[in-house]
Design an enzyme around this catalytic site. Structure first.
Site, PDB file in Angstrom:
ATOM      1  CG  ASN A  67      -1.731   1.226   1.396  1.00 25.27           C
ATOM      2  OD1 ASN A  67      -1.822   2.032   0.478  1.00 25.27           O
ATOM      3  ND2 ASN A  67      -2.342   1.392   2.557  1.00 25.27           N
ATOM      4  CD1 TRP A  68       3.963   1.270  -2.702  1.00 22.94           C
ATOM      5  CD2 TRP A  68       3.739   2.229  -4.712  1.00 22.94           C
ATOM      6  NE1 TRP A  68       4.790   0.603  -3.581  1.00 22.94           N
ATOM      7  CE2 TRP A  68       4.669   1.172  -4.821  1.00 22.94           C
ATOM      8  CE3 TRP A  68       3.433   2.972  -5.852  1.00 22.94           C
ATOM      9  CZ2 TRP A  68       5.311   0.849  -6.017  1.00 22.94           C
ATOM     10  CZ3 TRP A  68       4.055   2.641  -7.055  1.00 22.94           C
ATOM     11  CH2 TRP A  68       4.993   1.600  -7.130  1.00 22.94           C
ATOM     12  CE  LYS A  69      -0.320   3.485   4.680  1.00 22.24           C
ATOM     13  NZ  LYS A  69      -0.307   3.682   6.119  1.00 22.24           N
ATOM     14  N   GLY A  71       2.215   2.762  10.756  1.00 25.25           N
ATOM     15  CA  GLY A  71       3.165   3.857  10.569  1.00 25.25           C
ATOM     16  C   GLY A  71       3.849   4.318  11.856  1.00 25.25           C
ATOM     17  N   GLY A  84       2.690  -0.899   4.374  1.00 28.83           N
ATOM     18  CA  GLY A  84       2.714   0.510   4.001  1.00 28.83           C
ATOM     19  C   GLY A  84       4.139   0.984   3.779  1.00 28.83           C
ATOM     20  N   GLY A  85       4.688   1.653   4.781  1.00 34.01           N
ATOM     21  CA  GLY A  85       6.003   2.289   4.670  1.00 34.01           C
ATOM     22  C   GLY A  85       7.077   1.396   4.046  1.00 34.01           C
TER      23      GLY A  85
HETATM   24  P1  PGA Z   1       2.577   0.677   7.690  1.00 26.41           P
HETATM   25  O1  PGA Z   1       1.133   0.855   7.033  1.00 26.41           O
HETATM   26  O2  PGA Z   1       3.153  -0.607   7.193  1.00 26.41           O
HETATM   27  O3  PGA Z   1       3.349   1.888   7.247  1.00 26.41           O
HETATM   28  O4  PGA Z   1       2.371   0.654   9.182  1.00 26.41           O
HETATM   29  C1  PGA Z   1       0.278  -0.246   6.843  1.00 26.41           C
HETATM   30  C2  PGA Z   1      -1.017   0.210   6.255  1.00 26.41           C
HETATM   31  O5  PGA Z   1      -1.511   1.291   6.617  1.00 26.41           O
HETATM   32  O6  PGA Z   1      -1.598  -0.472   5.404  1.00 26.41           O
END
Ligand code: PGA
Length: 244
Positions: A9-11, A171, A227-228
């Site tokens: 998930n690159w957001k 995050g 995510g990150g």
């Molecule tokens: P993160 O995000 O790995 O940066 O904690 C995960 C997500 O929100 O899908």
């Protein structure tokens, strides 16, 4: 037997240049799981091309509209996602719930819109820190699942993926311990009825190569929504390799 699934998930990160470089660096050799990359909408075409060339991963989107078409400025429909060979779509990410006011009822409508179009929704559920401290984790997760269960038929969980993402772990660098995560995953599976055994349940929240293996060793953790750490092609591939 459920095949593990790893979703990036690159957001709202990246750029055209970032995405092009990512796929020249991404080496999925030795990866046995399914892999999905979810970029922002403008990069769907670019990622679709990369997926077609490599064949090693699928395309996902980060959100969709619950409506099929019409006067909904800024929205993107399921059929538009399908035009780019999108296979998966995240619905109900905690950032959409908390920052954009998405209710469980709206998320449920998006889930159905995705499924009806032939996309596989990745439904995110999870509790805040406050809710965990009040020992309301299972109640919150059950409510989020129930909103979907209320509007699908019993076969409705079949073409779907669930991601358990404790909000306090997203995050933040804090991860649920493997035992904590496993307990919620087993609960989620128990809520999915007869089809529960077939549904992939991913963990999300500060997953990295250093903690992935012990999470994936848990009986009900079938991969991760990352995510990150998914912004680094090498690190993401390492996480993918940890799922066997
Ligand atoms: P993160 O995000 O790995 O940066 O904690 C995960 C997500 O929100 O899908």
């Amino acid at each position: 037997m459920r095949t593990p699934l790893l979703a990036a998930n690159w957001k709202m990160n990246g750029s055209r240049e970032f995405a092009e470089r990512f796929f020249t660096e991404l080496n999925l050799e030795g990866v046995k799981s399914g892999v999905v990359v979810c970029p922002s909408f403008p990069y769907l075409g670019l990622v679709a091309d990369a997926a077609e060339k490599s064949g090693g991963f699928s395309l996902g989107a980060q959100d969709l509209s619950q409506e099929p078409k019409g006067a909904f400025t800024g929205e993107v429909s399921a059929s538009m996602l399908l035009d780019w060979n999108t296979r998966y779509v995240i619905v109900g990410h905690s950032e959409r719930r908390s920052l954009y006011g998405e209710t469980s009822e709206l998320v449920a409508k998006k889930f159905v819109a995705a499924q009806e179009a032939g996309l596989t929704p990745i439904l995110c559920v999870g509790e805040t820190l406050e809710e965990r401290e009040q020992e309301r984790t299972l109640e919150v997760v059950a409510e989020q699942l129930q909103a979907v269960a209320d509007i699908i038929d019993s076969a409705g969980w079949k073409q779907s993926v669930i991601a358990y993402e404790p909000v306090w772990a997203i995050g933040t660098g804090k991860t649920a311990t493997p035992d904590e995560a496993q307990a919620v995953h087993a609960f989620i599976r128990s809520q999915l009825g007869d089809l529960g055994a077939e549904v992939q349940i991913l963990y999300g929240g500060s997953v990295k190569s250093a903690n992935a293996r012990e999470l994936f060793a848990q009986a009900d953790i079938d991969g991760a929504l990352v995510g990150g750490a998914s912004l680094d092609a090498g690190e993401f591939a390492e996480i993918c390799r940890a799922a066997v």
